[in-house]
Motif scaffolding. Sequence first.
Motif, short mmCIF file in Angstrom:
data_model
loop_
_atom_site.label_atom_id
_atom_site.label_comp_id
_atom_site.label_asym_id
_atom_site.label_seq_id
_atom_site.Cartn_x
_atom_site.Cartn_y
_atom_site.Cartn_z
N GLN A 51 16.80 -11.00 31.89
CA GLN A 51 17.20 -11.79 33.05
C GLN A 51 18.17 -12.85 32.55
O GLN A 51 17.84 -13.62 31.65
CB GLN A 51 15.99 -12.43 33.69
CG GLN A 51 16.32 -13.34 34.86
CD GLN A 51 15.07 -14.01 35.42
OE1 GLN A 51 13.95 -13.74 35.00
NE2 GLN A 51 15.27 -14.90 36.37
N LEU A 52 19.36 -12.90 33.12
CA LEU A 52 20.37 -13.88 32.76
C LEU A 52 20.43 -14.89 33.90
O LEU A 52 20.87 -14.59 35.00
CB LEU A 52 21.71 -13.18 32.54
CG LEU A 52 21.66 -12.06 31.49
CD1 LEU A 52 22.91 -11.21 31.54
CD2 LEU A 52 21.44 -12.65 30.11
N SER A 53 19.95 -16.09 33.62
CA SER A 53 19.75 -17.11 34.65
C SER A 53 20.81 -18.20 34.52
O SER A 53 20.83 -18.95 33.54
CB SER A 53 18.34 -17.69 34.48
OG SER A 53 18.05 -18.60 35.49
N ASP A 54 21.69 -18.29 35.51
CA ASP A 54 22.83 -19.21 35.52
C ASP A 54 22.62 -20.25 36.61
O ASP A 54 22.69 -19.93 37.80
CB ASP A 54 24.10 -18.39 35.76
CG ASP A 54 25.38 -19.23 35.80
OD1 ASP A 54 25.31 -20.47 35.79
OD2 ASP A 54 26.46 -18.60 35.87
N THR A 55 22.36 -21.49 36.22
CA THR A 55 22.12 -22.57 37.17
C THR A 55 23.38 -23.41 37.33
O THR A 55 23.94 -23.90 36.34
CB THR A 55 20.94 -23.46 36.73
OG1 THR A 55 19.77 -22.63 36.63
CG2 THR A 55 20.68 -24.58 37.72
#
Length: 122
Positions: A51-55
């Motif tokens: 999972q690549l989580s970009d905030t």
Amino acid sequence: MGLIHVCLNVTDAEESVQFYTEQLGFEESWSFESGDTINRYVTDDDGVEIQLSDTSGVDEVDAGTAWDHLALSVESVDDAFERIDHFGTVQEPQDQPAAGARTAFIEDPDGHVVELVEPLEE
């Protein structure tokens, strides 16, 4: 229990997806948004996901903050949450409709976050 995915905090989801797909041979599998965070998934040939989580607003990921959590599948999030002798509660069991799952987040003895995941009934 089985490994579902590992979540990495990233500063540019598109660039990260391109790296994992074009350079490492993963395939992009799905995505969802939650608040200011875009979550994109890449999958290997065995079905294990990253999972690549970009905030939004996070422009730098420091060592120690890049790794977010380990996700494990369970038959019942509520039962597992009550049964497991965890070392802290990050999030009590709750439905996550955007992800199609019921989840809870707990800590291991060293403070690593472990997500317990149960698919929501359709």
